[in-house]
Scaffold this motif. Structure first.
Motif, PDB file in Angstrom:
ATOM      1  N   GLU A  41       0.681  -1.327  -0.038  1.00  0.00           N
ATOM      2  CA  GLU A  41      -0.008   0.024  -0.123  1.00  0.00           C
ATOM      3  C   GLU A  41       0.842   1.280   0.053  1.00  0.00           C
ATOM      4  N   GLN A  42       2.019   1.149   0.508  1.00  0.00           N
ATOM      5  CA  GLN A  42       3.050   2.304   0.274  1.00  0.00           C
ATOM      6  C   GLN A  42       3.222   2.847  -0.840  1.00  0.00           C
ATOM      7  N   GLY A  43       3.203   1.689  -1.922  1.00  0.00           N
ATOM      8  CA  GLY A  43       3.615   2.184  -3.230  1.00  0.00           C
ATOM      9  C   GLY A  43       2.382   2.647  -4.270  1.00  0.00           C
ATOM     10  N   TYR A  44       1.116   2.379  -3.461  1.00  0.00           N
ATOM     11  CA  TYR A  44      -0.303   2.769  -4.258  1.00  0.00           C
ATOM     12  C   TYR A  44      -0.133   4.297  -5.025  1.00  0.00           C
ATOM     13  N   ARG A  45       0.280   5.280  -4.233  1.00  0.00           N
ATOM     14  CA  ARG A  45       0.292   6.708  -4.503  1.00  0.00           C
ATOM     15  C   ARG A  45       1.109   6.990  -5.758  1.00  0.00           C
ATOM     16  N   SER A  46       2.328   6.527  -5.428  1.00  0.00           N
ATOM     17  CA  SER A  46       3.350   6.689  -6.389  1.00  0.00           C
ATOM     18  C   SER A  46       2.910   5.837  -7.877  1.00  0.00           C
ATOM     19  N   CYS A  47       2.555   4.653  -7.757  1.00  0.00           N
ATOM     20  CA  CYS A  47       2.167   4.105  -9.037  1.00  0.00           C
ATOM     21  C   CYS A  47       1.026   4.582  -9.718  1.00  0.00           C
ATOM     22  N   LEU A  48      -0.106   5.241  -8.896  1.00  0.00           N
ATOM     23  CA  LEU A  48      -1.253   5.725  -9.500  1.00  0.00           C
ATOM     24  C   LEU A  48      -0.738   6.980 -10.197  1.00  0.00           C
ATOM     25  N   GLY A  49       0.066   7.753  -9.451  1.00  0.00           N
ATOM     26  CA  GLY A  49       0.672   9.119  -9.883  1.00  0.00           C
ATOM     27  C   GLY A  49       1.308   8.943 -11.186  1.00  0.00           C
ATOM     28  N   ILE A  50       2.230   7.728 -11.513  1.00  0.00           N
ATOM     29  CA  ILE A  50       2.869   7.651 -12.657  1.00  0.00           C
ATOM     30  C   ILE A  50       2.016   7.214 -13.838  1.00  0.00           C
ATOM     31  N   LEU A  51       0.759   6.414 -13.510  1.00  0.00           N
ATOM     32  CA  LEU A  51      -0.018   5.939 -14.353  1.00  0.00           C
ATOM     33  C   LEU A  51      -0.993   7.153 -15.056  1.00  0.00           C
ATOM     34  N   ARG A  52      -1.253   8.261 -14.232  1.00  0.00           N
ATOM     35  CA  ARG A  52      -2.015   9.347 -14.316  1.00  0.00           C
ATOM     36  C   ARG A  52      -1.370  10.518 -15.180  1.00  0.00           C
ATOM     37  N   LEU A  53      -0.024  10.113 -15.322  1.00  0.00           N
ATOM     38  CA  LEU A  53       0.922  11.072 -16.091  1.00  0.00           C
ATOM     39  C   LEU A  53       0.574  10.894 -17.528  1.00  0.00           C
ATOM     40  N   ALA A  54      -0.055   9.585 -17.931  1.00  0.00           N
ATOM     41  CA  ALA A  54      -0.506   9.278 -19.431  1.00  0.00           C
ATOM     42  C   ALA A  54      -1.566  10.301 -19.878  1.00  0.00           C
ATOM     43  N   LYS A  55      -2.356  10.620 -19.026  1.00  0.00           N
ATOM     44  CA  LYS A  55      -3.427  11.684 -19.288  1.00  0.00           C
ATOM     45  C   LYS A  55      -2.659  12.915 -19.770  1.00  0.00           C
ATOM     46  N   ARG A  56      -1.377  13.400 -19.358  1.00  0.00           N
ATOM     47  CA  ARG A  56      -1.059  14.681 -19.704  1.00  0.00           C
ATOM     48  C   ARG A  56       0.133  14.796 -20.607  1.00  0.00           C
ATOM     49  N   TYR A  57       0.779  13.463 -20.774  1.00  0.00           N
ATOM     50  CA  TYR A  57       1.934  13.491 -21.762  1.00  0.00           C
ATOM     51  C   TYR A  57       1.674  12.326 -22.682  1.00  0.00           C
ATOM     52  N   GLY A  58       0.739  11.457 -22.402  1.00  0.00           N
ATOM     53  CA  GLY A  58       0.509  10.452 -23.628  1.00  0.00           C
ATOM     54  C   GLY A  58       0.971   9.016 -23.021  1.00  0.00           C
ATOM     55  N   ASP A  59       0.785   7.993 -23.899  1.00  0.00           N
ATOM     56  CA  ASP A  59       1.313   6.708 -23.236  1.00  0.00           C
ATOM     57  C   ASP A  59       2.722   6.390 -23.780  1.00  0.00           C
ATOM     58  N   VAL A 107      18.148   4.168 -14.982  1.00  0.00           N
ATOM     59  CA  VAL A 107      19.046   4.847 -13.925  1.00  0.00           C
ATOM     60  C   VAL A 107      18.816   4.619 -12.345  1.00  0.00           C
ATOM     61  N   GLY A 108      17.905   3.739 -12.201  1.00  0.00           N
ATOM     62  CA  GLY A 108      17.326   3.212 -10.863  1.00  0.00           C
ATOM     63  C   GLY A 108      16.486   3.978 -10.191  1.00  0.00           C
ATOM     64  N   ALA A 109      15.744   4.964 -10.956  1.00  0.00           N
ATOM     65  CA  ALA A 109      14.789   5.736 -10.092  1.00  0.00           C
ATOM     66  C   ALA A 109      13.461   4.907  -9.649  1.00  0.00           C
ATOM     67  N   ARG A 110      12.823   5.425  -8.653  1.00  0.00           N
ATOM     68  CA  ARG A 110      11.620   4.628  -8.397  1.00  0.00           C
ATOM     69  C   ARG A 110      10.513   5.404  -7.576  1.00  0.00           C
ATOM     70  N   SER A 111      10.176   6.593  -8.268  1.00  0.00           N
ATOM     71  CA  SER A 111       9.198   7.328  -7.417  1.00  0.00           C
ATOM     72  C   SER A 111       8.438   8.088  -8.625  1.00  0.00           C
ATOM     73  N   TYR A 112       7.473   8.786  -8.233  1.00  0.00           N
ATOM     74  CA  TYR A 112       6.556   9.579  -9.120  1.00  0.00           C
ATOM     75  C   TYR A 112       7.271  10.813  -9.686  1.00  0.00           C
ATOM     76  N   ARG A 113       8.083  11.240  -8.710  1.00  0.00           N
ATOM     77  CA  ARG A 113       8.580  12.571  -8.587  1.00  0.00           C
ATOM     78  C   ARG A 113       9.743  12.505  -9.579  1.00  0.00           C
ATOM     79  N   HIS A 114      10.204  11.358  -9.741  1.00  0.00           N
ATOM     80  CA  HIS A 114      11.500  11.362 -10.943  1.00  0.00           C
ATOM     81  C   HIS A 114      10.996  11.111 -12.317  1.00  0.00           C
TER      82      HIS A 114
END
Length: 489
Positions: free
Chosen positions: A414-432, A445-452
């Motif tokens: 559950e600690q990864g839910y928000r990061s993953c959902l945030g990443i997936l919703r970036l497709a609405k702004r930038y496309g798949d 590069v080993g990045a593991r977060s929505y912010r990266h």
């Protein structure tokens, strides 16, 4: 001073006894520990409100209370009396005559037992015993006795204790032995049947009331210190002690079932013996009198249940034996009734069932129904790592790989839910396509977060050559320790 108002549960019982079972005012009063006047007043108020038993069953406690008026007091009765007799007694004299009338009603009379009317129940004073086959320890058990009023037909069985569970199950087996239900059951005021013994207002155990409701009968507790109220079972106990227990004194039993098998054999002999006074056996009188008058057994057997008061906390769960069960979140902090059997847990609010669960014995765990949760909690509950991974796969394999890496990197999914959902919703702004390229670069590069991932897309790094080539061109490669100037604003 005004009398105490009756609870809605007791008023409902009054109406059930009167309209569903057909008892008299006096019998209902004796069963529920209230006055005859209270019974009459409750029924009359219900009739004045246009109610019948079908309507009462359909109403919850609040609805029933709304349809009825406040209770009747002695002062109100005097007021109504003076309206009909303006020159009648003053209030003090009216009360005095009322007390005298109550005393006159205490005169004893010979009991007349009608067919199928009453079943008298009690535990015997003498107790049988069983022997532990391993240790040789002798353990006393109880003898439950039940006698029908008209025929003296007798049931007896040994129970482990006098506790509520044994008391209730002994009644169930008695009804099945009789093959029908008597109009009323008359017990002593023992703790298994009565929570608050009182000569005038005994309070029945909740599960004992429920037993009576299930079988369509009523409970009429005998008055303390009044053996004449249950003379039939007093004699029946003596007979059982003489013709059953006395014959067991030279026999040894190593289990309760073995003891009850022998008691059953002696019970048959007892009921087949001819009684000198009646010149007929108990069984013959039972077949002639009681059996035709008994009500039929219900389709299902009563399952013993216990009750407790509970109050859910902020997490809208209630506790039973270390396990937690959900209730509608709107009922948090409310006082609720919890009914539990060996297999089910039910929660009631003002007489209406609001939750039902299968019984669990896992301590410290929770059983939660999604419909009991607020909308925000329900939405959170709908997500799982597997569902998020399937969504990521619709964008591309790198997106899915990044999502699964984020889940693997967190101690709890559950600690990864928000990061993953945030990443997936970036497709609405930038496309798949761009999101898939950004996730590929983040994995490299080993990045593991929505912010990266957002930073890669924001700076269009997903459109640049591979990370190694970009590094040679002097383009910084995003990684976990590179925050950028926006971080310090």
């Amino acid at each position: 001073m005004a009398t105490e108002r009756l609870s809605m549960r007791k008023i409902r019982e009054i109406l059930r006894h009167k309209w569903a079972v057909g008892r008299s005012h006096r019998e209902v009063a004796a069963s529920l520990g209230i006055s005859v006047g209270a019974v009459a007043a409750a029924e009359q108020r219900a009739r004045d409100a246009g109610l019948d038993w079908a309507a009462v069953e359909a109403l919850d406690d609040e609805g029933l209370e709304a349809r009825k008026k406040p209770g009747v007091t002695l002062e109100l009765l005097h007021h109504e009396y003076r309206e009909q007799h303006p020159g009648g007694y003053a209030y003090t004299q009216f009360c005095e005559h009322y007390r005298r009338w109550c005393q006159d009603r205490r005169l004893s009379m010979r009991q007349v037992h009608h067919a199928g009317e009453k079943l008298f129940v009690d535990f015997a004073g003498q107790r049988p015993h069983v022997v532990d086959p391993d240790t040789g320890e002798v353990r006393d058990v109880e003898l439950f006795v039940a006698v029908l009023g008209a025929s003296n037909y007798t049931y007896a069985e040994a129970t482990a204790t006098q506790q509520i569970a044994d008391w209730i199950q002994a009644h169930v087996r008695t009804f099945e032995f009789l093959g029908g239900i008597p109009g009323a059951v008359v017990p002593d005021q023992l703790k298994s049947g009565v929570t608050r013994p009182c000569r005038y207002e005994p309070e029945l155990q909740r599960c004992y009331e429920e037993l009576a409701l299930h079988y369509g009968t009523v409970i009429l507790p005998a008055r303390p210190g009044s053996p004449r109220d249950k003379a039939k079972v007093e004699v029946g106990v003596q007979v059982a002690e003489r013709w059953i227990l006395a014959r067991l004194r030279h026999q040894t039993f190593f289990s309760l079932p073995a003891l009850n098998q022998r008691i059953g054999e002696l019970r048959v002999e007892l009921n087949d013996r001819t009684m000198r006074h009646y010149r007929a056996s108990r069984r013959a009188l039972f077949e002639q009198l009681d059996r035709p008058a008994l009500k039929p057994l219900p389709a299902t057997r009563y399952e013993h249940a216990l009750w407790k008061f509970v109050r859910p906390n902020l997490d809208y769960h209630v506790e039973l034996d270390g396990h937690y069960y959900s209730v509608p979140f709107t009922l948090r902090h409310e006082r609720l009734d919890l009914r539990h059997t060996a297999t089910t847990v039910e929660v009631f609010h003002k007489g209406q069932r609001v939750a039902s669960h299968l019984r669990s014995h896992s301590r410290g765990r929770h059983t939660t129904v999604a419909e009991h949760m607020p909308k925000s909690h329900q939405a959170h509950l709908e997500w799982s790592p597997e569902r998020i991974s399937r969504w990521a796969q619709t964008i591309g394999p790198h997106t899915r790989a990044l999502v699964e890496a984020i889940f693997a990197d967190r101690p709890h999914p559950e600690q990864g839910y928000r990061s993953c959902l945030g990443i997936l919703r970036l497709a609405k702004r930038y496309g798949d396509t761009r999101l898939e390229a950004a996730c590929a670069r983040a994995l490299q590069v080993g990045a593991r977060s929505y912010r990266h991932v957002e930073s890669i897309l924001k700076h269009s790094l997903d459109r640049l050559p591979a990370a190694a080539e970009a590094a040679r061109d002097g383009v910084p490669v995003p990684h976990a320790n590179l925050r950028g100037r926006d971080y310090y604003r």
